[in-house]
Design an enzyme around this catalytic site. Structure first.
Site, mmCIF file in Angstrom:
data_model
loop_
_atom_site.group_PDB
_atom_site.id
_atom_site.type_symbol
_atom_site.label_atom_id
_atom_site.label_comp_id
_atom_site.label_asym_id
_atom_site.label_seq_id
_atom_site.Cartn_x
_atom_site.Cartn_y
_atom_site.Cartn_z
ATOM 1 N N LEU A 1 0.816 -1.207 0.000
ATOM 2 C CA LEU A 1 0.000 0.000 0.000
ATOM 3 C C LEU A 1 0.854 1.263 0.000
ATOM 4 O O LEU A 1 1.715 1.438 0.878
ATOM 5 C CB LEU A 1 -0.929 -0.003 1.224
ATOM 6 N N ASP A 2 0.617 2.142 -0.988
ATOM 7 C CA ASP A 2 1.252 3.459 -1.100
ATOM 8 C C ASP A 2 2.777 3.392 -1.166
ATOM 9 O O ASP A 2 3.463 4.358 -0.830
ATOM 10 C CB ASP A 2 0.831 4.363 0.069
ATOM 11 N N GLU A 3 3.335 2.257 -1.584
ATOM 12 C CA GLU A 3 4.790 2.123 -1.653
ATOM 13 C C GLU A 3 5.281 1.827 -3.065
ATOM 14 O O GLU A 3 6.439 1.457 -3.254
ATOM 15 C CB GLU A 3 5.262 1.031 -0.685
#
Length: 289
Positions: free
Chosen positions: A232-234
């Protein structure tokens, strides 16, 4: 840069282990196939045994019929050198599906720029888990689909979205789509997914980030657009930007200022991806902007 389709124009992306003669080899290949280079950008992360990245735009008077011959030449010339390559016809706009929720600023920015011909994309559909943007989307002549997504089990909603998308899109944009996509969905959809979010992460995770940023007294706010991965979000970052704020602004003013940055950052990321200006390398990107 122009968002309009470029007739008889192709874009070649090359990446792989750096070695002497790569630029000459690519240039010679294009020349012997009767094409003319209009743009050539390249970079090496280490000239002594590093990685080579190149973007070439060239024109051919009979591109459609020449593509298969050029592709065969690329296969025989570059593949034995350990290079990966991708060749695209720039006259064919990439098909992008937009997923959105209740916030409309990023969605409407993309629809407006598309209507003005500023992006080399087509938008076959907008999908949302809410209906508040349906009328606005349809006013642009774009099909709108409502797929509710509630509760912890998103599998039914994701299955409906996959059915709508299958075979119809080249990439997906999350224009403030406030749902987490499962790893299974990302595997199944099979095309790049681009996301936008505020750049407070990881400092202000979760709800009301602008309120908590105001409480903390931040002096800069910004936005990040990146490719979506199972983490997530990486995912690899495509574009970021910031703007200054001060003590006179309340949380609502910060959010308005932040929305402006989000719109600009996401638009640039979508434009660059659509024009094959972004090369993914591990968890990083090379952007020929």
């Amino acid at each position: 840069m122009s968002g309009r389709p470029q007739q008889n124009s192709a874009c070649l992306i090359v990446q792989g282990p750096d070695r002497p003669g790569l630029v000459a080899a690519v240039s010679a290949l294009i020349a012997r196939n009767g094409a003319n280079i209009s743009t050539l950008d390249q970079v090496s992360d280490n000239a002594d045994g590093g990685n080579f990245f190149q973007r070439v735009v060239f024109q051919h008077p009979e591109l459609t019929t020449a593509l298969s011959k050029i592709e065969a030449d690329l296969e025989s010339t570059l593949t034995p050198l350990g290079m990966q390559w991708q060749l695209t016809d720039q006259s064919v706009p990439k098909r992008v599906a937009i997923l959105a929720s209740t916030s409309d600023h990023c969605l409407l920015e993309l629809l407006w720029r598309h209507r003005r011909g500023e992006m080399n994309i087509s938008i076959p559909m907008v999908i949302s888990n809410h209906t508040n943007t349906a009328e606005d989307v349809r006013s642009f002549g774009i099909p709108f689909f409502h797929v509710p997504s509630q509760g912890p089990d998103k599998s039914e909603a994701e299955a409906q979205i996959l059915e709508l998308l299958r075979g119809k899109v080249d990439f997906i944009v999350l224009a403030r789509y406030m749902q987490i996509l499962s790893a299974e969905f990302l595997d199944e959809v099979g095309v790049p997914v681009i996301n936008i979010h505020h750049s407070f992460l990881p400092a202000f995770i979760g709800a009301a980030p602008y309120r908590r940023a105001k409480e903390r007294g931040v002096k800069l706010i910004g936005a990040t657009s990146h490719y979506v991965t199972k983490d997530l979000d990486e995912g690899p970052i495509i574009e970021q930007d910031v703007t200054r704020v001060d003590h006179s602004m309340d949380a609502a003013a910060l959010q308005i200022r932040g929305a402006l940055v989000e719109r600009a950052v996401l638009s640039r990321a979508v434009e660059w991806h659509a024009e094959d200006r972004v090369i993914r390398h591990g968890n990083q990107t090379i952007v020929f902007s």
